[in-house]
Scaffold this motif. Structure first.
Motif, PDB file in Angstrom:
ATOM      1  N   GLN A 271       0.837  -1.193   0.000  1.00  0.00           N
ATOM      2  CA  GLN A 271       0.000   0.000   0.000  1.00  0.00           C
ATOM      3  C   GLN A 271       0.880   1.255   0.000  1.00  0.00           C
ATOM      4  N   ALA A 272       2.008   1.179   0.711  1.00  0.00           N
ATOM      5  CA  ALA A 272       2.940   2.310   0.746  1.00  0.00           C
ATOM      6  C   ALA A 272       3.556   2.562  -0.626  1.00  0.00           C
ATOM      7  N   TRP A 273       3.951   1.478  -1.316  1.00  0.00           N
ATOM      8  CA  TRP A 273       4.488   1.633  -2.678  1.00  0.00           C
ATOM      9  C   TRP A 273       3.446   2.301  -3.574  1.00  0.00           C
ATOM     10  N   ALA A 274       2.194   1.912  -3.427  1.00  0.00           N
ATOM     11  CA  ALA A 274       1.134   2.469  -4.264  1.00  0.00           C
ATOM     12  C   ALA A 274       0.969   3.972  -4.014  1.00  0.00           C
ATOM     13  N   LEU A 275       0.953   4.369  -2.753  1.00  0.00           N
ATOM     14  CA  LEU A 275       0.811   5.781  -2.415  1.00  0.00           C
ATOM     15  C   LEU A 275       1.964   6.595  -2.988  1.00  0.00           C
ATOM     16  N   TYR A 276       3.158   6.142  -2.765  1.00  0.00           N
ATOM     17  CA  TYR A 276       4.345   6.850  -3.241  1.00  0.00           C
ATOM     18  C   TYR A 276       4.380   6.841  -4.772  1.00  0.00           C
ATOM     19  N   GLY A 277       4.117   5.670  -5.369  1.00  0.00           N
ATOM     20  CA  GLY A 277       4.229   5.534  -6.813  1.00  0.00           C
ATOM     21  C   GLY A 277       3.291   6.430  -7.582  1.00  0.00           C
ATOM     22  N   TYR A 278       2.034   6.501  -7.158  1.00  0.00           N
ATOM     23  CA  TYR A 278       1.079   7.327  -7.894  1.00  0.00           C
ATOM     24  C   TYR A 278       1.267   8.813  -7.613  1.00  0.00           C
ATOM     25  N   THR A 279       1.759   9.155  -6.426  1.00  0.00           N
ATOM     26  CA  THR A 279       2.113  10.548  -6.157  1.00  0.00           C
ATOM     27  C   THR A 279       3.239  10.979  -7.086  1.00  0.00           C
ATOM     28  N   MET A 280       4.265  10.149  -7.204  1.00  0.00           N
ATOM     29  CA  MET A 280       5.384  10.449  -8.093  1.00  0.00           C
ATOM     30  C   MET A 280       4.930  10.530  -9.548  1.00  0.00           C
ATOM     31  N   CYS A 281       4.055   9.613  -9.963  1.00  0.00           N
ATOM     32  CA  CYS A 281       3.582   9.614 -11.348  1.00  0.00           C
ATOM     33  C   CYS A 281       2.790  10.876 -11.668  1.00  0.00           C
ATOM     34  N   TYR A 282       2.043  11.381 -10.692  1.00  0.00           N
ATOM     35  CA  TYR A 282       1.342  12.637 -10.920  1.00  0.00           C
ATOM     36  C   TYR A 282       2.336  13.778 -11.091  1.00  0.00           C
ATOM     37  N   ARG A 283       3.375  13.803 -10.268  1.00  0.00           N
ATOM     38  CA  ARG A 283       4.404  14.837 -10.419  1.00  0.00           C
ATOM     39  C   ARG A 283       4.965  14.845 -11.837  1.00  0.00           C
ATOM     40  N   GLU A 284       5.219  13.671 -12.388  1.00  0.00           N
ATOM     41  CA  GLU A 284       5.896  13.563 -13.671  1.00  0.00           C
ATOM     42  C   GLU A 284       4.963  13.747 -14.863  1.00  0.00           C
ATOM     43  N   THR A 285       3.664  13.558 -14.675  1.00  0.00           N
ATOM     44  CA  THR A 285       2.738  13.564 -15.813  1.00  0.00           C
ATOM     45  C   THR A 285       1.616  14.579 -15.705  1.00  0.00           C
ATOM     46  N   LYS A 286       1.240  14.940 -14.483  1.00  0.00           N
ATOM     47  CA  LYS A 286       0.062  15.769 -14.191  1.00  0.00           C
ATOM     48  C   LYS A 286      -1.227  15.126 -14.700  1.00  0.00           C
ATOM     49  N   ILE A 287      -1.241  13.813 -14.826  1.00  0.00           N
ATOM     50  CA  ILE A 287      -2.451  13.085 -15.206  1.00  0.00           C
ATOM     51  C   ILE A 287      -3.352  12.990 -13.972  1.00  0.00           C
ATOM     52  N   PRO A 288      -4.568  13.543 -14.034  1.00  0.00           N
ATOM     53  CA  PRO A 288      -5.404  13.670 -12.821  1.00  0.00           C
ATOM     54  C   PRO A 288      -5.703  12.344 -12.127  1.00  0.00           C
ATOM     55  N   GLU A 289      -5.930  11.274 -12.893  1.00  0.00           N
ATOM     56  CA  GLU A 289      -6.302  10.013 -12.234  1.00  0.00           C
ATOM     57  C   GLU A 289      -5.181   9.452 -11.376  1.00  0.00           C
ATOM     58  N   PHE A 290      -3.945   9.831 -11.657  1.00  0.00           N
ATOM     59  CA  PHE A 290      -2.845   9.368 -10.804  1.00  0.00           C
ATOM     60  C   PHE A 290      -2.904  10.050  -9.440  1.00  0.00           C
ATOM     61  N   LEU A 291      -3.197  11.335  -9.429  1.00  0.00           N
ATOM     62  CA  LEU A 291      -3.361  12.042  -8.156  1.00  0.00           C
ATOM     63  C   LEU A 291      -4.562  11.504  -7.397  1.00  0.00           C
ATOM     64  N   GLN A 292      -5.641  11.261  -8.087  1.00  0.00           N
ATOM     65  CA  GLN A 292      -6.831  10.725  -7.438  1.00  0.00           C
ATOM     66  C   GLN A 292      -6.553   9.369  -6.813  1.00  0.00           C
ATOM     67  N   GLN A 293      -5.762   8.554  -7.506  1.00  0.00           N
ATOM     68  CA  GLN A 293      -5.459   7.233  -6.955  1.00  0.00           C
ATOM     69  C   GLN A 293      -4.596   7.341  -5.703  1.00  0.00           C
ATOM     70  N   ALA A 294      -3.637   8.239  -5.718  1.00  0.00           N
ATOM     71  CA  ALA A 294      -2.817   8.447  -4.522  1.00  0.00           C
ATOM     72  C   ALA A 294      -3.690   8.865  -3.341  1.00  0.00           C
ATOM     73  N   LYS A 295      -4.631   9.753  -3.584  1.00  0.00           N
ATOM     74  CA  LYS A 295      -5.521  10.217  -2.517  1.00  0.00           C
ATOM     75  C   LYS A 295      -6.426   9.090  -2.018  1.00  0.00           C
ATOM     76  N   LYS A 296      -6.845   8.229  -2.930  1.00  0.00           N
ATOM     77  CA  LYS A 296      -7.682   7.093  -2.529  1.00  0.00           C
ATOM     78  C   LYS A 296      -6.899   6.104  -1.671  1.00  0.00           C
ATOM     79  N   VAL A 297      -5.636   5.875  -2.024  1.00  0.00           N
ATOM     80  CA  VAL A 297      -4.801   4.974  -1.221  1.00  0.00           C
ATOM     81  C   VAL A 297      -4.584   5.561   0.169  1.00  0.00           C
ATOM     82  N   GLU A 298      -4.325   6.873   0.232  1.00  0.00           N
ATOM     83  CA  GLU A 298      -4.173   7.513   1.538  1.00  0.00           C
ATOM     84  C   GLU A 298      -5.438   7.345   2.376  1.00  0.00           C
ATOM     85  N   GLU A 299      -6.590   7.521   1.753  1.00  0.00           N
ATOM     86  CA  GLU A 299      -7.854   7.366   2.468  1.00  0.00           C
ATOM     87  C   GLU A 299      -7.984   5.953   3.019  1.00  0.00           C
ATOM     88  N   PHE A 300      -7.627   4.958   2.209  1.00  0.00           N
ATOM     89  CA  PHE A 300      -7.685   3.577   2.695  1.00  0.00           C
ATOM     90  C   PHE A 300      -6.791   3.395   3.913  1.00  0.00           C
TER      91      PHE A 300
END
Length: 421
Positions: A271-300
């Motif tokens: 779960q930690a890899w997922a949070l970090y990975g999608y946060t990083m992917c949003y930084r590199e791409t600005k693709i909104p669904e990557f940020l949303q996924q990071a936020k969803k993992v944090e919520e979980f």
């Protein structure tokens, strides 16, 4: 006994070097960051002695096993074993890049050339891995080491090694499935396994895109992240550890675990890899669904009833004997580092994210830190690698230390500049 006396004497000398009063747990700095970074410098100096000792005194059994398996010379630390001995690994091990990465971070913080030289020494041991196409762990091995080194020195040799590492990693891409194959082992069990950890290796490909102006790397990374988002996550936003693919059709064949409690459990470090990975992917791409996924993992993570009050997770959120289960300090350190970055992209929840990260670092510092001068020079205790096979259970592990230092530096930059990069 002689080595123990030498180690104690060395540690006492280090204490005098920084003018410490005699104390079992002295406060080494005025702030959380200062305290831990001074502690890290002391411990890493101890680690150098322990590494030299472990290399010199490798057992015949260990040497024979290493040579039989075609492994190279021992390089950097991975963990302490339950009996207290230091476990060193060859360069091919997925954890070999974390120790040099720590040294680069300490150099960045101190600007002391002692740490630069040590970082260079422990990084150079890994160069041959740039051609190792048998693993997906190129980011862990090469970006944590050479990547931090290049960022801080602009050494052109490092750049070329990293670009070759990225090309090697890209060679594992399966276009029909849209993923980078993770493992080559267990071929009777999985046709093409992809683990959530692989999200972390995408940062190397994004870096290579910028440095080479070759968009191939970018498209591979984005496709992998999108396919992982589609197939790795459950309705509650927890993630599976291993997804097995048919590389011709792209069909999902299995949804499994390898290090978690069960196929349907939430393995904490995953779960930690997922949070970090999608946060990083949003930084590199600005693709909104990557940020949303990071936020969803944090919520979980933070709404889960089994998240402890100190935010240092048990090794699996579904472990049956909670609260009498091992913790995983490495998962906590990864989460903290990710949250500092996530706070930059989610202004509405920025203060909450930073407060959660701060709480993790405070609790790791207070209750999970190693004893100064001991524990083979590691920084954090109580990490768990693979509990189902009783490997690295409740011991110091190098990647916990790496992400702990990274989180500390991120906290420091945010508080001083409001930026991370």
């Amino acid at each position: 006994m002689k080595r123990r006396i030498q180690r104690i004497s060395h540690t006492l000398a280090l204490g005098l070097w920084i003018g410490l009063a005699s104390s079992c747990t002295p406060k080494l700095g005025n702030t959380l960051v200062e305290d831990n970074m001074m502690f890290a410098q002391l411990q890493l100096r101890v680690a150098f002695d322990e590494i030299d000792y472990a290399r010199t005194n490798e057992t015949p059994e260990s040497r024979k096993k290493r040579e039989k398996n075609g492994w190279g010379e021992l390089t950097n630390p991975r963990n302490s074993e339950p009996d207290g001995t230091l476990h060193l690994v060859p360069s091919k091990d997925w954890t070999s890049g974390f120790f040099p990465g720590e040294l680069w971070y300490v150099y960045e913080y101190t600007q002391n050339n002692f740490w630069k030289k040590k970082a260079q020494q422990h990084t150079d041991m890994l160069e041959q891995e740039k051609m190792n196409g048998k693993t997906h762990d190129m980011g862990f091995k090469m970006y944590c080491s050479y990547g931090n080194g290049y960022r801080l020195t602009q050494d052109e040799r490092y750049k070329e090694i990293l670009l070759q590492s990225a090309r090697t990693l890209a060679g594992r891409y399966k276009p029909q499935a849209g993923i980078i194959r993770s493992w080559d082992h267990n071929q009777k069990k999985w046709q093409c396994p992809v683990i959530i950890d692989n999200m972390m290796n995408l940062e190397l490909l994004f870096w290579a895109t910028r440095e080479s102006n070759d968009s191939t790397f970018y498209h591979i990374a984005v496709n992998h992240a999108r396919t992982t988002l589609k197939n790795h996550f459950r309705p509650d936003n927890s993630c599976y550890h291993v997804i097995d693919y048919d590389t011709i059709t792209g069909k999902v064949l299995k949804k499994n675990t390898h290090q978690g409690l069960s196929h349907e459990s939430a393995w904490s470090r995953g779960q930690a890899w997922a949070l970090y990975g999608y946060t990083m992917c949003y930084r590199e791409t600005k693709i909104p669904e990557f940020l949303q996924q990071a936020k969803k993992v944090e919520e979980f993570l933070f709404n889960h009833p089994h998240m402890p009050t100190d935010y240092v997770p048990y090794w699996d959120f579904d472990a049956p004997e909670i609260p009498n289960e091992p913790r995983d300090a490495s998962a906590a350190a990864i989460i903290a580092s990710a949250l500092y970055e996530l706070s930059l992209y989610d202004p509405e929840n920025a203060e909450r994210d930073k407060e959660r990260a701060d709480k993790i670092l405070e609790n790791l510092s207070k209750n999970y830190r190693a004893t100064m001068g001991h524990d083979n020079g590691f920084l954090l205790l109580h990490s768990t690698g693979t509990k189902p096979t009783n490997v690295e259970v409740d011991v110091p592990i190098v990647y916990a230390d790496y992400y702990f230092i990274e989180a500390l530096l991120r906290k420091d930059r945010l508080e001083k500049t409001g930026k991370l990069f």
